[in-house]
Scaffold this motif. Structure first.
Motif, PDB file in Angstrom:
ATOM      1  N   SER A  69       0.847  -1.187   0.000  1.00 29.24           N
ATOM      2  CA  SER A  69       0.000   0.000   0.000  1.00 29.24           C
ATOM      3  C   SER A  69       0.879   1.233   0.000  1.00 29.24           C
ATOM      4  O   SER A  69       1.861   1.315   0.730  1.00 29.24           O
ATOM      5  CB  SER A  69      -0.914   0.013   1.241  1.00 29.24           C
ATOM      6  N   THR A 104      -0.182   4.157   0.818  1.00 40.03           N
ATOM      7  CA  THR A 104      -0.695   5.134   1.775  1.00 40.03           C
ATOM      8  C   THR A 104      -0.683   4.621   3.200  1.00 40.03           C
ATOM      9  O   THR A 104      -0.863   5.391   4.130  1.00 40.03           O
ATOM     10  CB  THR A 104      -2.131   5.528   1.396  1.00 40.03           C
ATOM     11  N   GLY A 105      -0.495   3.319   3.401  1.00 43.78           N
ATOM     12  CA  GLY A 105      -0.511   2.764   4.747  1.00 43.78           C
ATOM     13  C   GLY A 105       0.744   3.093   5.525  1.00 43.78           C
ATOM     14  O   GLY A 105       1.706   3.643   4.984  1.00 43.78           O
ATOM     15  N   ASN A 109       3.546   7.837   7.402  1.00 37.01           N
ATOM     16  CA  ASN A 109       2.150   7.693   6.988  1.00 37.01           C
ATOM     17  C   ASN A 109       1.227   7.383   8.167  1.00 37.01           C
ATOM     18  O   ASN A 109       0.262   6.631   8.040  1.00 37.01           O
ATOM     19  CB  ASN A 109       1.998   6.612   5.913  1.00 37.01           C
ATOM     20  N   HIS A 137      -6.382   0.609  10.726  1.00 42.32           N
ATOM     21  CA  HIS A 137      -6.817  -0.471   9.851  1.00 42.32           C
ATOM     22  C   HIS A 137      -6.300  -0.260   8.430  1.00 42.32           C
ATOM     23  O   HIS A 137      -6.101   0.875   7.994  1.00 42.32           O
ATOM     24  CB  HIS A 137      -8.346  -0.559   9.813  1.00 42.32           C
ATOM     25  N   ASP A 138      -6.113  -1.368   7.714  1.00 43.17           N
ATOM     26  CA  ASP A 138      -5.722  -1.263   6.308  1.00 43.17           C
ATOM     27  C   ASP A 138      -6.953  -1.047   5.438  1.00 43.17           C
ATOM     28  O   ASP A 138      -8.078  -0.921   5.944  1.00 43.17           O
ATOM     29  CB  ASP A 138      -4.923  -2.491   5.859  1.00 43.17           C
ATOM     30  N   GLU A 139      -6.763  -1.034   4.123  1.00 39.35           N
ATOM     31  CA  GLU A 139      -7.861  -0.731   3.209  1.00 39.35           C
ATOM     32  C   GLU A 139      -8.955  -1.793   3.218  1.00 39.35           C
ATOM     33  O   GLU A 139     -10.072  -1.545   2.766  1.00 39.35           O
ATOM     34  CB  GLU A 139      -7.310  -0.562   1.789  1.00 39.35           C
ATOM     35  N   ASN A 140      -8.644  -2.975   3.763  1.00 32.48           N
ATOM     36  CA  ASN A 140      -9.654  -4.037   3.877  1.00 32.48           C
ATOM     37  C   ASN A 140     -10.341  -4.038   5.227  1.00 32.48           C
ATOM     38  O   ASN A 140     -11.173  -4.910   5.500  1.00 32.48           O
ATOM     39  CB  ASN A 140      -8.994  -5.403   3.645  1.00 32.48           C
ATOM     40  N   GLY A 141      -9.994  -3.078   6.068  1.00 37.32           N
ATOM     41  CA  GLY A 141     -10.613  -2.984   7.380  1.00 37.32           C
ATOM     42  C   GLY A 141      -9.945  -3.843   8.440  1.00 37.32           C
ATOM     43  O   GLY A 141     -10.434  -3.947   9.561  1.00 37.32           O
ATOM     44  N   TYR A 155      -3.657  -3.317  11.417  1.00 38.80           N
ATOM     45  CA  TYR A 155      -2.244  -3.501  11.097  1.00 38.80           C
ATOM     46  C   TYR A 155      -1.523  -4.272  12.212  1.00 38.80           C
ATOM     47  O   TYR A 155      -0.522  -4.936  11.963  1.00 38.80           O
ATOM     48  CB  TYR A 155      -1.559  -2.151  10.883  1.00 38.80           C
ATOM     49  N   SER A 211       0.077  -6.535   5.387  1.00 37.36           N
ATOM     50  CA  SER A 211      -0.064  -5.285   4.632  1.00 37.36           C
ATOM     51  C   SER A 211       0.753  -4.147   5.234  1.00 37.36           C
ATOM     52  O   SER A 211       0.831  -3.067   4.655  1.00 37.36           O
ATOM     53  CB  SER A 211      -1.549  -4.874   4.572  1.00 37.36           C
TER      54      SER A 211
END
Length: 429
Positions: A164, A166-167, A180, A241-245, A248, A264
């Protein structure tokens, strides 16, 4: 070599942090030596990952109490980080941490570098294996097994880009930092500790609560359970949380087997390894591009700009990172020289020297590049810097280095050859 079965009991006098590396070294000796292949081994109070990696040979118990309650424990060599009454247990032999109980066997002092064995009249130095080194050993052996199981024509699909963009990302190949993330979401005075915790979890997936407390605290004052859980909770909230909810930093109940950061979760070190770890079948131009991208991630010496007394657990990892960067810079410099691109070769070398300012391997590369460029002044400057480094560190440089300077500048022209004796041939760096 000690016949443990005849000796019966070997008691290690010293603090647990002094005894545990000795016990770990003994465990791995028993695990890997052919002469002990049929000997069952029980570990108590230490070495869970070591036991997990050798399930056919080792049993692990978290405490003497758990060991005592185990049903039908077969006789074995017992290595224990906790004292216990050997006579009450049926075992082939035992090596135990110090206790006040009398012992029929030997008592050896592990608080010093070497110890005297009175019965033999000799002084010995114990092998020692730290927890970090044992974890690295397990990870390396596991990776080797997976590599052997993979078909020869089947290479893993390793992405060159981060999961990612943006993470959160840990930066370790230079000044340490967690990027980030929103620094206003945590107390400023806790950012450094939370960053270190994130780095530790990233490099020690599956770390237990006890390992976190011991490694992130100090030898005399490990983190208490409340302190540890407080930092873990703050880090989990900070990373989010990552883009999948998914978290981390998942809850330990979710992933099992200790604490892990999510797959991720990104870091410059993981990206670096993905880029330089491509297979040998890639064409030279692609290999050059990946090495250039990897070295762009290097901003200084790994784990630099950390507070005093912190990251005491990182020396193994720092050395691995530095060696990998030097190897990548050397490889890229050779490719660029073959392409006739001397400025690019010079950039690769200087980027590598950011991570390892005293690398003779890279200085030899720099000497060759400047010589090919016809820049005699730069060759003399590089040779002079090598002389300064050797003098500052009070070391002898490689014979290969001195010979190269003699060849490029002429015998006796550089300070390196006039004033320093070079007595270390065939050193790699």
């Amino acid at each position: 070599m000690v016949n443990l079965a005849e000796l019966g009991t070997l008691t290690l006098d010293g603090a647990i942090e002094e005894a545990e590396p000795v016990l770990l070294a003994m465990a791995w000796e028993l695990a890997t030596s052919t002469w002990s292949g049929s000997v069952p081994v029980t570990l108590i109070g230490f070495g869970r990952s070591t036991a997990d990696h050798n399930p056919d040979r080792f049993r692990h118990f978290t405490s003497v109490d758990e060991f005592s309650k185990a049903d039908a424990t077969p006789p074995s060599v017992v290595l224990s980080a906790e004292p216990f009454d050997v006579k009450q247990r049926e075992c082939l032999a035992a090596v135990v941490a110090a206790s006040t109980a009398a012992s029929d066997g030997w008592r050896l002092d592990v608080s010093t570098k070497s110890t005297l064995i009175d019965d033999l009249g000799i002084e010995v130095e114990f092998q020692r294996l730290t927890v970090d080194q044992a974890e690295e050993l397990v990870a390396t052996l596991t990776a080797e097994v997976k590599a052997e199981q993979m078909p020869a024509n089947d290479s893993p699909n390793v992405p060159a880009e981060p999961p990612s963009a943006t993470g959160p990302e840990l930066r370790l190949l230079g000044p340490v930092g967690l990027h980030n993330v929103d620094p206003t979401k945590v107390e400023g005075k806790k950012i450094n500790r939370l960053t270190e915790l994130a780095a530790f979890l990233l490099l020690h997936p599956g770390a237990t609560a006890e390992e976190i407390s011991r490694q992130l605290g100090t030898d005399t004052r490990p983190w208490s359970p409340a302190t540890r859980q407080g930092y873990i909770s703050r880090l989990r909230t900070w990373l989010g949380h990552d883009e999948n909810g998914d978290l981390y930093l998942p809850n330990i109940e979710v992933n099992g087997g200790g604490y892990h950061l999510s797959k991720s979760m990104n870091s410059d070190w993981h990206r670096f390894r993905q880029l330089v770890g491509s297979g040998p079948n890639r064409d030279v131009s692609d290999r050059r591009a990946r090495l250039e991208a990897a070295l762009e991630l290097v901003t200084g010496m790994p784990f630099s700009s950390i507070g005093p007394g912190r990251y005491a657990w990182n020396s193994w990892h720092q050395r691995e990172m530095i060696d990998a960067i030097v190897d990548a810079a050397h490889m890229l410099a050779e490719i660029c020289q073959q392409d006739g691109d001397l400025p690019a070769a010079r950039r690769a070398i200087l980027r590598g020297l950011l991570a390892e300012p005293v690398s003779e391997l890279l200085y030899r590369d720099l000497l060759r590049v400047e010589h090919r460029a016809g820049n005699r002044t730069a060759v003399k400057d590089a040779a002079g810097k090598l002389a300064d480094i050797a003098a500052a560190l009070d070391v002898d440089l490689d014979e290969e280095t001195a010979t190269l300077v003699d060849t490029l500048l002429g015998s006796g022209e550089g300070r390196l050859t006039r004033h320093l004796h070079c007595t270390h041939p065939n050193t790699s760096r």
